[in-house]
Design a protein around this motif. Structure first.
Motif: not given
Ligand code: MG
Lengths: 109, 327
Positions: A17, A19-22, A34-39, A90, A93, B113, B253, B261, B263-264, B269-273
């Protein structure tokens, strides 16, 4: 306690997972993405850059660099995790910044 | 197994491998058991209501003597010149039905976690107590992560001490979440349990339920989907309880001082790429909502243990209804 052993399958891919921030308000992701992304942990800078550009819906893709805990990602996520003894359990970020010098190895996926 | 050996040496070896001491586990169990007591009772009562009609006696035909006439048999009886005389119904004892309920709890690091471990312990205490008070069948508890462990086998009675021994085996430190392995192992454990209990004295139907308690983050959705189908063919019902402790926490974020920000960290809110090869061999990025490819047909997302008795009872009501129909 008894542990049950099974054969390992070949189709296993590891994912993590992120989380992309800037810090750059102009480059911030829209709230809905802006949610978590599974890659896949096989991803490197170039693929992650494509990911950010996709989320930003940028017309002209901007090359990005990625920072994890203040250091630039120069390997795949998998290699980063292994080198730093972090498990894929984990949420990583990833801070993205505009790449200062366009990387010459842009084709390396 | 967790059975404590009579030899002190083995006990020490075993204890050294467990994430928690017996004292700590006993303390934890006491805590979670007491904070979920009312909810447990509520779930037990709801399940009792669901199960009651399926256990009630019914009048069934066809006998030569009995308590009540079977109206549908009268005309054929006369037409057959009183030869087809099995026209009576008797109060039949319902076929003995056995339930085996397996609780599989995610012991991986992501649970620790995200703070979902706490919610998982509450869920585990609540559900196992409710099921044991119901006395409908056998309970087993598994822990999964890298590997699958039997924390409580079907053939062992459930008690507070058993509960503490289960808690002793969860540390939420495992560095993988192998749901595929869990489902494959659960199917084979259910197969063994069915064979064991359908011996000469068995004979009744066996209904098996796998309840997975996890934060829901897993990979290889396609393979898992195939295994879920396999379980279904063996009449093993799988309900996935997604414990989502992060639902109401803000995304990091915002915490990092960055803009955007909204989405939590929630699984909702999770996506997959995923990069997929396009027609010309070029890599195309495909974004999907994570839960859209989730391989379990029956899943519930729970953010607070207080929601559990209600949603779980609803899922089980559906299951027991299907079970009663096919019986
Ligand atoms: Mg996990």
């Amino acid at each position: 306690m008894s542990t049950i052993e099974t054969e390992t399958h070949q189709d296993s891919t590891t994912q993590v997972r992120v989380r992309l921030t800037t810090r750059d308000a102009d480059l911030a992701l829209p709230p809905e993405s802006s949610g978590p992304i599974l890659v896949s942990t096989g991803l490197r800078r170039y693929a992650l850059s494509t990911l950010v550009n996709t989320l930003l819906e940028s017309e002209k893709p901007v090359p990005f660099e990625f920072l994890i805990n203040g250091t630039f990602l120069r390997t795949s996520l998998d290699e980063y995790l292994t080198a730093n003894g972090i498990s894929a359990e984990t949420t990583l970020t990833l801070e993205y910044v505009r790449a200062r010098v366009p990387p010459s190895h842009i084709a390396s996926f | 197994t967790i059975h404590i050996d009579s030899s002190a040496g083995a006990e020490d070896d075993e204890a050294a491998l467990l994430p928690r001491s017996a004292d700590e586990a006993r303390h934890l169990w006491g805590h979670y058991e007491s904070i979920t007591r009312d909810l447990s009772l509520s779930l037990t009562e709801q399940l009792r209501l669901i199960l009651a009609p399926t256990l009630a006696t019914k009048m069934r035909g066809d006998f030569r003597t009995g308590k009540r006439l079977n109206i549908k048999r009268i005309i054929p009886y006369i037409a057959s010149q009183y030869k087809r005389d099995k026209i009576w119904m008797r109060r039949s004892i319902p076929s003995k039905r056995n339930y085996q309920i397996m609780l599989a709890v995610d012991d991986s690091k992501s649970m620790g976690e995200s703070g979902s471990g706490d919610l998982a312990f509450e869920t585990l205490a609540l559900v196992s107590r409710a099921m044991s008070m119901l006395e409908v069948g056998e309970i087993s508890v598994l822990g999964f992560g890298d590997n699958v462990r039997v924390a409580h086998p079907f053939d062992k009675p459930f008690s507070s001490e058993a509960g503490a021994q289960i808690f002793q085996q969860f540390g939420f430190h495992q560095t993988k979440t192998d749901v595929k392995k869990l489902v494959a192992n659960a199917i084979s454990l259910f197969r063994d349990a069915k064979n064991k209990s359908s011996g000469p004295s068995g004979g009744g139907d066996m209904w098996q339920l796998l309840l997975i308690i996890s934060d829901g983050v897993c990979e290889n959705h396609d393979t898992i989907r195939r295994l879920v189908r396999e379980a279904q063919e063996e009449r093993i019902m799988i309900v996935f309880v997604v414990v989502d402790a992060l639902r109401n926490t803000p995304g990091s974020a915002a915490a990092a001082g960055g803009a955007g920000s909204g989405a939590g960290n929630s699984i909702m809110d999770m996506s997959s790429a995923e990069f997929e090869a396009g027609p010309n061999g070029e890599m195309k990025l495909k974004m999907k909502r994570y839960l859209d490819t989730f391989p379990f047909g029956y899943y519930l997302v729970v953010t607070d243990v207080r929601e559990l008795p209600g949603v779980l009872a609803a899922a089980l009501r559906q299951w027991f209804a299907e079970v009663a129909d096919t019986a």
